[in-house]
Design an enzyme around this catalytic site. Structure first.
Site, PDB file in Angstrom:
ATOM      1  N   GLU A  67       0.824  -1.206   0.000  1.00 53.26           N
ATOM      2  CA  GLU A  67       0.000   0.000   0.000  1.00 53.26           C
ATOM      3  C   GLU A  67       0.861   1.260   0.000  1.00 53.26           C
ATOM      4  OE1 GLU A  67      -2.535   0.802   3.407  1.00 53.26           O
ATOM      5  OE2 GLU A  67      -3.155   2.714   2.545  1.00 53.26           O
ATOM      6  N   ASP A  90       9.230   5.282  15.202  1.00 55.32           N
ATOM      7  CA  ASP A  90       9.037   6.701  14.947  1.00 55.32           C
ATOM      8  C   ASP A  90       9.426   7.445  16.221  1.00 55.32           C
ATOM      9  OD1 ASP A  90       8.220   9.210  14.266  1.00 55.32           O
ATOM     10  OD2 ASP A  90       6.070   8.756  14.274  1.00 55.32           O
ATOM     11  N   ASP A 124       9.878  11.168  17.783  1.00 53.58           N
ATOM     12  CA  ASP A 124       9.463  12.521  17.475  1.00 53.58           C
ATOM     13  C   ASP A 124       9.890  13.443  18.610  1.00 53.58           C
ATOM     14  OD1 ASP A 124       6.463  13.788  16.010  1.00 53.58           O
ATOM     15  OD2 ASP A 124       7.980  14.907  17.110  1.00 53.58           O
ATOM     16  N   CYS A 151      15.403  24.195  25.349  1.00 49.03           N
ATOM     17  CA  CYS A 151      15.776  25.066  24.234  1.00 49.03           C
ATOM     18  C   CYS A 151      14.608  25.349  23.304  1.00 49.03           C
ATOM     19  CB  CYS A 151      16.930  24.450  23.457  1.00 49.03           C
ATOM     20  SG  CYS A 151      16.652  22.711  23.042  1.00 49.03           S
ATOM     21  N   GLY A 185      12.054  14.735  13.651  1.00 46.03           N
ATOM     22  CA  GLY A 185      12.250  13.400  14.184  1.00 46.03           C
ATOM     23  C   GLY A 185      12.936  12.467  13.211  1.00 46.03           C
ATOM     24  N   ASP A 220       7.093   5.970  19.868  1.00 43.08           N
ATOM     25  CA  ASP A 220       5.646   5.877  19.748  1.00 43.08           C
ATOM     26  C   ASP A 220       5.319   4.405  19.497  1.00 43.08           C
ATOM     27  OD1 ASP A 220       3.019   5.851  19.042  1.00 43.08           O
ATOM     28  OD2 ASP A 220       3.129   7.748  17.934  1.00 43.08           O
ATOM     29  N   HIS A 277      -0.030   0.057   9.965  1.00 42.78           N
ATOM     30  CA  HIS A 277       0.222   1.469  10.212  1.00 42.78           C
ATOM     31  C   HIS A 277       1.026   2.089   9.071  1.00 42.78           C
ATOM     32  CE1 HIS A 277       0.642   4.983  12.698  1.00 42.78           C
ATOM     33  NE2 HIS A 277      -0.067   4.388  13.634  1.00 42.78           N
ATOM     34  N   LEU A 292       3.611   4.915   7.441  1.00 42.59           N
ATOM     35  CA  LEU A 292       4.703   5.779   7.874  1.00 42.59           C
ATOM     36  C   LEU A 292       5.231   6.537   6.661  1.00 42.59           C
ATOM     37  CD1 LEU A 292       6.384   6.471  10.438  1.00 42.59           C
ATOM     38  CD2 LEU A 292       8.062   4.820   9.636  1.00 42.59           C
TER      39      LEU A 292
END
Ligand code: SF4
Ligand SMILES: [Zn+2]
Lengths: 426, 511
Positions: A46, A111, A113, A123, A166, A305, A314, A316
């Site tokens: 997919e 992942d 992030d 910062c 990320g 995550d 899922h 990405l």
């Protein structure tokens, strides 16, 4: 900095150029086809595209590299996501009997992030990043890369800058692609140490014995902690941040340290005082007292995550996709140069398209002649594209991708040999 | 169906051998003849046990003392083996250990037949059987564990003394179960990490290059994994021989019932007929109907129509709460004629099926209200349907909205959705009950929409008399007219049906 030149409004104008002349389709296909070892592997994958105005199209699939290329050049997606390999062609998912269309395999992905680190970086916050907090990503890559290789035995890890704040990891080993949902979540949980949300202050709690995986991770974290936490984030400098750190220590230690810190302002020395306390505690009490380790991990340990890693279906963001907000290309990260990887030096789409318009240098002319000779059996368009990206700052990232694929293709060759041997036996 | 006596003899001999160890790996299907009666009782009781396991698994940590105690009590009550002692003295009452083991064996294989049919059923069955197996394996004495491995030919790779030496510190640091002293005399098994996910997840073992190093105490993990894999393969194979089962007229309905069975009252006996007036239904649907019924009721009121699946689910439920046939006819007619159906058409097309539900037409079988299992597992709603269980069949997002409308607190919604996510639909429903009835912990374990109704009425104080009158016998399934155990007329019955299922094993032949 050329990045500031990027304006998302010009995407519709430059995306066609990017997909026509720069996107590394042949490597991309080489990757996702995995040597053709398994039937329909590419065909049942997919893809989903984000188009202008956040229009999102899922369940796209393609039979050949050419078909993928044509389609991308036609619709010029703002963003590309990669999903699972399904039991059927994803673009026909509506025609198969419900319940039979299933996600079967996918790379094991991670992942990381920067927004998940907001409580430990002063910062920046939210989507912002700067060289100071980027160290967190370096640590994350070091820790996870080691564990995935040494502990889990995976070899084909592709680390990719997400284009904004990320990094992603694609574990491409065959065994990884075949992992069940339960196995993926077990791996992700094995790798997770920082637990709890805004309501939890102490997010890392260690107990005895300290597992070898945590020890190994600590070795890596310790290497970065003084520079990142003590210097760059100055966690033992300002009052509020000192309080936050001390809140993670046992009460009696906290009182003692509060006193000691009155006469000691230097962060490094303060940290040493804290470590001394920890050592003393460990000498006396039997129960695990690892607060100095817990503090280091809470401030530096990678935050994953888990949900992204768990699901087979899922989606990405794909490598070499553009990040629509920053314009930066999602590029592979060369771990040999990880320490010097600079997210701000990653080219934006406008930058590489501009580079394309630059007049060629003599040197480049010669080089491209060479390649042309070598590859004259390939069709002209293909070789022109190769020359094209080589003239831009995208080149070194594609090269890194190539190297990754070369290593991986050795394992396909083994597979294919095994297969043909089997056939000979019959 | 004729078996030679030779086979029977063989069966008896091997049986003693087969049941000489308290724990079975269920490699061999039972070879003996059993009566339909035993077939049914065994199956229903195992189902009860598995239900208990499911409930306990959500409320307690699976290896905690409480969990073990409750499971032990339930095993004992249902005459399943509950202690590992190979004590074969005839007990004062009840079956011997041998008999219990036989029951365990047979009942497991019957439920395989009933639960191999769909993915949902298989998943549920495997999960409960795995938990049951874990509990039993853990209860064995160390010696028995080794015996078990040996008998079933379970061999796992152990690491060499040298490797152990080299990894000494890592092994010690990876597990509570290992100390510097014990590491030497312990066996460590080395298996791919995919085979010991629970230990990986909780970092309870040493992991290197894709392999985990498991100390002997934790071997249950590997055995369980093996058990799970084999059972899941076996179920897939059994599913393939199902056509043979389905063509068996005696077995097929029985098995279908089992897979939809709930264990408890069947709510078909109507002693509370006429206790409810039609005017009450709207208010009751908000207060005391479970969501599955509230949903069909609401859609019936809105659309003045319900499709077949909804009519069956809701109609039987209404019968169960005490509507008489006349009331039911009036209820459906008055609603349907507000829609596209006129009175004449109703009488022609729909009245029949209402009477049917009350057993007044056709085969005159008394239809039993659907259990949760049936609502959840069979006949999933499709476009235009409103039946089914909202906890199972609604999109979580939609369910969430619905719960918000029904004024469930945000924290309550989170709890419910967590349970839904874990596929514990009935427990989610029970949680909903607790939250909307302001009870700390419901005193029942939900398995039937009508039970939900009765319990709700109890709490709301409206149903004191309803409750007294529905002391229905514990009836496992609708068309068995006899009580399952040892009623005199049932004994006579048994003879007719004896040995009907003698080829139980034939269904497993290719397994
Ligand atoms: S769990 Fe049972 S009672 Fe509750 S909504 Fe679902 S089917 Fe109805
Ligand atoms: Zn920063």
């Amino acid at each position: 900095m050329p990045a500031s030149d990027y304006d998302s409004a010009c995407l519709p104008d430059i995306l066609p150029l990017y997909y026509r002349r720069l996107f590394p389709f042949s490597q991309y296909y080489r990757w996702l086809n995995y040597g053709g070892v398994q039937k329909n592997y590419f065909q049942n994958r997919e893809f989903s595209f984000t188009l202008k105005d956040d229009i999102y199209v899922r369940y796209q699939s393609f039979t050949t590299q050419n078909e993928l290329e044509k389609e991308m050049q036609k619709i010029n997606p703002y963003k590309i996501d990669i999903g699972a390999i399904y039991s059927h062609r994803p673009n026909q998912h509506n025609t198969v009997k419900s319940g039979t269309f299933q996600a079967l395999e996918k790379e094991l992905v991670f992942d990381i992030d920067m927004t998940d680190y907001d409580d430990v970086r002063s910062c920046c916050s939210a989507a912002e990043i700067c060289p100071k907090c980027w160290t967190l990503m370096t640590i994350a890559i070091r820790v996870l890369d080691r564990a995935l290789r040494d502990d889990f035995g995976f070899q084909h890890l592709l680390w990719v800058y997400s284009g904004r704040r990320g990094v992603h990891c694609w574990v491409c080993d065959e065994a990884a692609r075949k992992l069940s949902v339960a196995a993926r979540s077990a791996v992700a949980e094995y790798l997770s140490l920082v637990k709890g949300g805004d309501e939890t202050m102490k997010k890392v709690v260690l107990s005895d014995p300290i597992h070898p995986f945590i020890r190994e991770s600590l070795v890596l974290v310790e290497r970065y902690f003084p520079l990142y936490a003590l210097q760059d984030q100055d966690i033992l400098g300002r009052k509020e941040s000192v309080d936050k750190v001390l809140a993670l220590t046992p009460e009696d230690v906290r009182k003692q340290l509060q006193q000691d810190f009155q006469n000691e302002k230097k962060p490094e020395n303060r940290w040493n005082l804290l470590k001394d306390q920890a050592k003393r505690k460990q000498g006396t009490s039997k129960k695990g007292q690892h607060f100095e380790k817990e503090i280091m991990l809470q401030y530096c340990y990678p935050r994953l995550d888990v949900n992204v890693s768990k699901g087979v279906n899922h989606l990405l963001k794909s490598p070499f996709s553009v990040h629509p907000k920053t314009g930066r290309i999602s590029v592979p990260i060369d771990l040999k140069e990880l320490e010097t990887f600079d997210p701000f030096a990653v080219p934006t789409i406008s930058m590489i398209c501009e580079e394309l318009d630059r007049p060629r240098t003599v040197e480049e002319e010669e080089k491209s002649e060479e390649t042309n000779d070598k590859e004259n059996e390939k069709d002209a368009a293909e070789s022109r594209k190769i020359r094209d990206y080589k003239r831009t700052s995208l080149a070194k990232y594609v090269k890194c991708f190539d190297q990754f694929l070369d290593v991986m293709s050795r394992s396909w060759k083994g597979e294919l040999l095994k297969k043909s041997d089997l056939q000979k036996d019959f | 169906m004729q078996f030679s006596s030779r086979r029977k003899k063989f069966t008896t001999n091997s049986q003693t051998e087969l049941y000489s160890h308290p724990l079975l790996f269920y490699v061999q299907p039972p070879l003996e003849n059993i009566s339909l009666m035993e077939f049914e009782t065994f199956a229903v009781e195992r189902l009860k046990l598995l239900k208990t396991i499911e409930n306990l698994g959500v409320s307690y940590v699976k290896v905690s003392d409480q969990y073990i105690k409750k499971l032990e009590a339930e095993s004992k009550a249902l005459n399943f083996l509950y202690r590992p002692e190979a004590d074969d003295r005839k007990p004062q009452s009840g079956p011997t250990e041998q008999e219990k083991r036989r029951k365990d064996h047979i009942s497991h294989f019957i439920l395989r037949l009933a639960y191999c049919q769909t993915e949902d059923l298989r998943r549920w069955f495997i999960q409960q059987e795995v938990d049951l197996f874990r509990y039993r394996f853990n209860a064995l004495y160390p010696k028995q564990k080794l015996e078990f491995l040996h008998r079933n030919n379970l061999q796992y790779d152990t690491i060499s003394v040298e490797e152990k030496k080299a990894l000494h510190d890592k092994l010690v640091n990876s597990s509570y179960a290992v100390s510097g002293i014990t590491v030497e005399d312990q066996d460590f098994y080395k298996v791919p990490f995919q085979d010991a996910l629970d230990l990986v997840r909780s970092r309870k073992v040493y992991l290197k290059a894709g392999y985990v190093y498991i100390p002997h105490q934790e071997i249950v993990t590997i055995v369980l994994n093996d058990f799970r894999t084999r059972l899941s393969k076996a179920l897939a194979l059994t599913a393939r021989s199902l056509p043979a089962v389905h063509s068996d007229e005696r077995l097929q309905p029985l098995l279908n019932h089992l897979s939809h069975a709930y264990v408890g009252q069947d709510y078909s006996i109507q002693k509370n007929v006429g206790k409810i007036s039609l005017e009450q239904i709207d208010s009751l649907s908000g207060k005391s109907f479970p969501l599955c019924m509230r949903q069909v009721h609401q859609s019936l009121r809105e659309n003045h129509h319900l499709r077949h699946g909804g009519r069956m689910q809701y109609g039987l439920f209404l019968k169960g709460i005490g509507l008489s046939l006349e009331q039911a006819l009036q209820f459906w007619r008055s609603e349907f004629i507000k829609g596209k159906v006129d009175a004449d058409k109703f009488d022609k097309a729909y009245a029949y099926s209402v009477r049917h539900m009350f057993g007044k037409e056709g085969k005159r079988t008394d239809y039993t209200p659907y259990s949760c299992m049936k609502v959840i597992l069979s006949n999933a709603p499709s476009q235009g349907d409103h039946h089914g269980c909202p906890f199972r069949h609604s999109d979580p997002e939609l369910l969430k909205q619905k719960l918000q409308v029904y004024k469930v607190s945000p924290s309550g919604i989170i709890q419910i959705l967590e349970l839904v996510k874990g596929m514990h639909y009935q427990l989610a429903c029970q949680k909903y009950f607790e939250l909307t009835h302001n009870v700390e912990e419901a005193s029942f374990s939900l398995n039937h929409p009508n039970q939900y109704f009765i319990e709700s009425q109890k709490v709301l104080g409206g149903g004191r008399d309803i409750k007294r009158e529905t002391d229905a016998p514990q009836k496992p399934q609708e068309n068995s007219t006899k009580a399952p155990i040892a009623a005199p007329e049932a004994a006579a019955n048994t003879q007719d049906v004896a040995e009907m299922t003698e080829e139980l094993d034939s269904f497993f032949q290719d397994a």
